[in-house]
Design an enzyme around this catalytic site. Structure first.
Site, PDB file in Angstrom:
ATOM      1  N   VAL A 132     -16.444 -25.642   0.395  1.00  0.00           N
ATOM      2  CA  VAL A 132     -16.392 -25.899   1.655  1.00  0.00           C
ATOM      3  C   VAL A 132     -16.532 -24.949   2.728  1.00  0.00           C
ATOM      4  O   VAL A 132     -15.788 -24.085   2.938  1.00  0.00           O
ATOM      5  CB  VAL A 132     -15.424 -26.852   2.206  1.00  0.00           C
ATOM      6  CG1 VAL A 132     -15.422 -27.407   3.409  1.00  0.00           C
ATOM      7  CG2 VAL A 132     -15.049 -28.165   1.150  1.00  0.00           C
ATOM      8  N   LYS A 205     -18.415 -32.266   1.713  1.00  0.00           N
ATOM      9  CA  LYS A 205     -17.289 -31.364   2.069  1.00  0.00           C
ATOM     10  C   LYS A 205     -16.314 -31.962   3.009  1.00  0.00           C
ATOM     11  O   LYS A 205     -14.865 -31.726   2.940  1.00  0.00           O
ATOM     12  CB  LYS A 205     -17.979 -30.317   2.903  1.00  0.00           C
ATOM     13  CG  LYS A 205     -19.183 -29.388   2.053  1.00  0.00           C
ATOM     14  CD  LYS A 205     -19.956 -28.597   2.745  1.00  0.00           C
ATOM     15  CE  LYS A 205     -20.972 -27.591   2.022  1.00  0.00           C
ATOM     16  NZ  LYS A 205     -22.174 -27.190   2.723  1.00  0.00           N
TER      17      LYS A 205
HETATM   18  N1  HSE Z   1     -26.861 -26.274   1.482  1.00  0.00           N
HETATM   19  C1  HSE Z   1     -25.761 -25.767   2.137  1.00  0.00           C
HETATM   20  C2  HSE Z   1     -25.665 -25.738   3.544  1.00  0.00           C
HETATM   21  C3  HSE Z   1     -25.007 -24.460   1.568  1.00  0.00           C
HETATM   22  O1  HSE Z   1     -26.817 -25.814   3.965  1.00  0.00           O
HETATM   23  O2  HSE Z   1     -24.777 -25.756   4.116  1.00  0.00           O
HETATM   24  C4  HSE Z   1     -23.675 -24.668   1.191  1.00  0.00           C
HETATM   25  O3  HSE Z   1     -22.988 -25.514   0.687  1.00  0.00           O
END
Ligand code: HSE
Length: 441
Positions: A132, A205
């Site tokens: 997260v 998250k």
């Molecule tokens: N793809 C995710 C983001 C990366 O852009 O925040 C980290 O989890």
């Protein structure tokens, strides 16, 4: 000095960064940890790829079994992504008594209950600081720093890719696809960027944060999630006129016996500290009953920021091995994995709304729409109607104008009913745009 052997499974952007930092900061880490961390093995399905951080030949595992059967390896760092493969890997690691460090938010949000229960039964630790908000130590903040508080609300900008896109669309007036490509090139986006764009990554998250904050598991499939696909520049501009910035906001609120967890594009007052979180940066605003509001800010994506969080878990778990502190305190003391949280349904949400209608520019339209709003007990806070078709407006919808209504706090249920009523009466000529607003009255 004692040494802890570890392995990495999955050697992409984050894996390369972990290996690089472990090597470059070897001395510093040894000093801080009080023991040596040895990256004994790395496994990836394809050793023929070009790697940013090449490994020594003896570090390259030919099979997963090479790692699983190596009794010296005490910690496995899972950086593969997805769900099915890592779930199997977790189970194997747990049964082989290997602790796990992961950045895999999808796995924890969707299969957390199963995994943590199995880990507890086997006295295995799972470190997930990197899952997260990348480099921001938000898991430790919630678990340790804010332990004295009942958490009331969490507001997070938890996806770097979408924040990068919304920021660029706002400041550089670039097209959505062009900016997405840039985010992918910089390594921010997931391998499948739809998880970023449709809000699922942020939902994973916030589900993890809500579990930690409110003490229980939730049914991820019922977390209300809307992404940024379809966001039009026109709404960003009209929102600006109302004093708002558009963010993909992840929200978790505690009510008496329910929790409200949702992710959607949200207008925030420009004065809200989250409004000035730009680019790939993430931020989390947490309100606790004693501490009040606290805000955490940092890079939420990219190799090195995420590796920084991964290494913090390696060091922490390594320390408990070296000191032989035994059971996994972060799981056993909270007892949260045995409880299920009850999720508030979307129709029961209460918030403020920005609603854009596409209406014919004729007498009486505004009053008809206002009548429907009154019927459903929706109080109007502000109205913008553009006399002239403005630059960003879709000129193909002839003789119409955008009519924006900002409401006071209303129920989602009533808003949906009112929109349906207005559309049934054919008062609008195109799809109605609804954006929720977090702006306390
Ligand atoms: N793809 C995710 C983001 C990366 O852009 O925040 C980290 O989890």
């Amino acid at each position: 000095m004692q040494q802890i052997d570890i392995a990495i499974v999955g050697y992409g952007t984050v894996g390369n960064a972990v290996a690089k930092i472990l090597e470059e900061e070897k001395q510093l880490l040894t000093q801080k940890a009080g023991y040596k961390i040895n990256l004994k093995k790395v496994y990836t399905r394809n050793w023929n790829k070009h790697f940013k951080y090449p490994l020594k030949e003896n570090q390259k595992a030919k099979s997963l079994e090479e790692i699983l059967n190596d009794q010296d390896i005490k910690i496995v760092v899972e950086l593969t992504g997805g769900i099915d493969f890592p779930l199997e890997l977790f189970k194997k690691c747990i049964l082989k008594k290997k602790h796990i460090v992961t950045a895999n938010k999808a796995l924890l949000a969707e299969k957390g209950k199963e995994i943590f229960q199995l880990a507890e039964q086997n006295n295995i630790r799972i470190g997930f600081e990197a899952a997260v908000a990348g480099g921001i130590p938000i898991i430790r903040a919630l678990r340790e720093g804010l332990v004295a508080n009942k958490i009331k609300n969490i507001y997070g900008i938890l996806n770097g890719t979408t924040n990068f896109i919304l920021t660029k669309m706002y400041t550089e007036k670039k097209a959505f696809n062009e900016v997405l490509k840039e985010a992918q090139e910089k390594g921010y986006a997931e391998a499948d960027p739809t998880l970023d764009i449709n809000g699922i990554d942020a939902a994973h998250k916030i589900a993890i944060l809500a579990s930690l904050a409110f003490g229980g598991f939730l049914d991820f499939s019922n977390v209300y999630t809307e992404g940024i696909n379809g966001i039009e520049k026109l709404d960003i501009e009209l929102g600006k006129e109302l004093g708002y910035t558009l963010k993909l906001l992840a929200i978790a609120k505690s009510h008496n016996d329910e929790v409200e967890v949702r992710v959607h594009p949200t207008f925030l007052p420009q004065s809200n500290p989250l409004s000035s979180v730009n680019g790939v940066f993430n931020a989390v605003l947490i309100e606790g009953n004693h501490v009040g509001e606290t805000m955490f800010y940092g890079k939420g994506a990219g190799g090195e920021p995420t590796a920084s969080a991964v290494i913090s878990d390696i060091v922490d778990i390594g320390k408990s091995i070296v000191l032989n502190t035994g059971r996994n305190i972060e799981i056993t003391s909270m007892n949260w994995k045995h409880k299920d949280l009850s999720l508030k349904k979307v129709e029961d949400f209460y918030t403020r709304y920005y609603i854009r209608f596409t209406v014919p520019d004729v007498i009486g339209i505004l009053s008809k729409i206002a009548t429907v709003f009154a019927k459903y007990e929706i109080s109007i806070a502000a109205v913008i109607q553009k006399e002239k078709v403005i630059e960003l407006y879709d000129k193909s919808i002839e003789k119409t104008v955008p009519l924006v209504i900002l409401t006071h706090t209303a129920s989602e249920n009533n808003i949906q009913k009112a929109i349906k009523d207005i559309e049934n009466q054919k008062l609008t000529k195109s799809k109605t745009i609804i954006i929720r607003v977090e702006d306390p009255e």
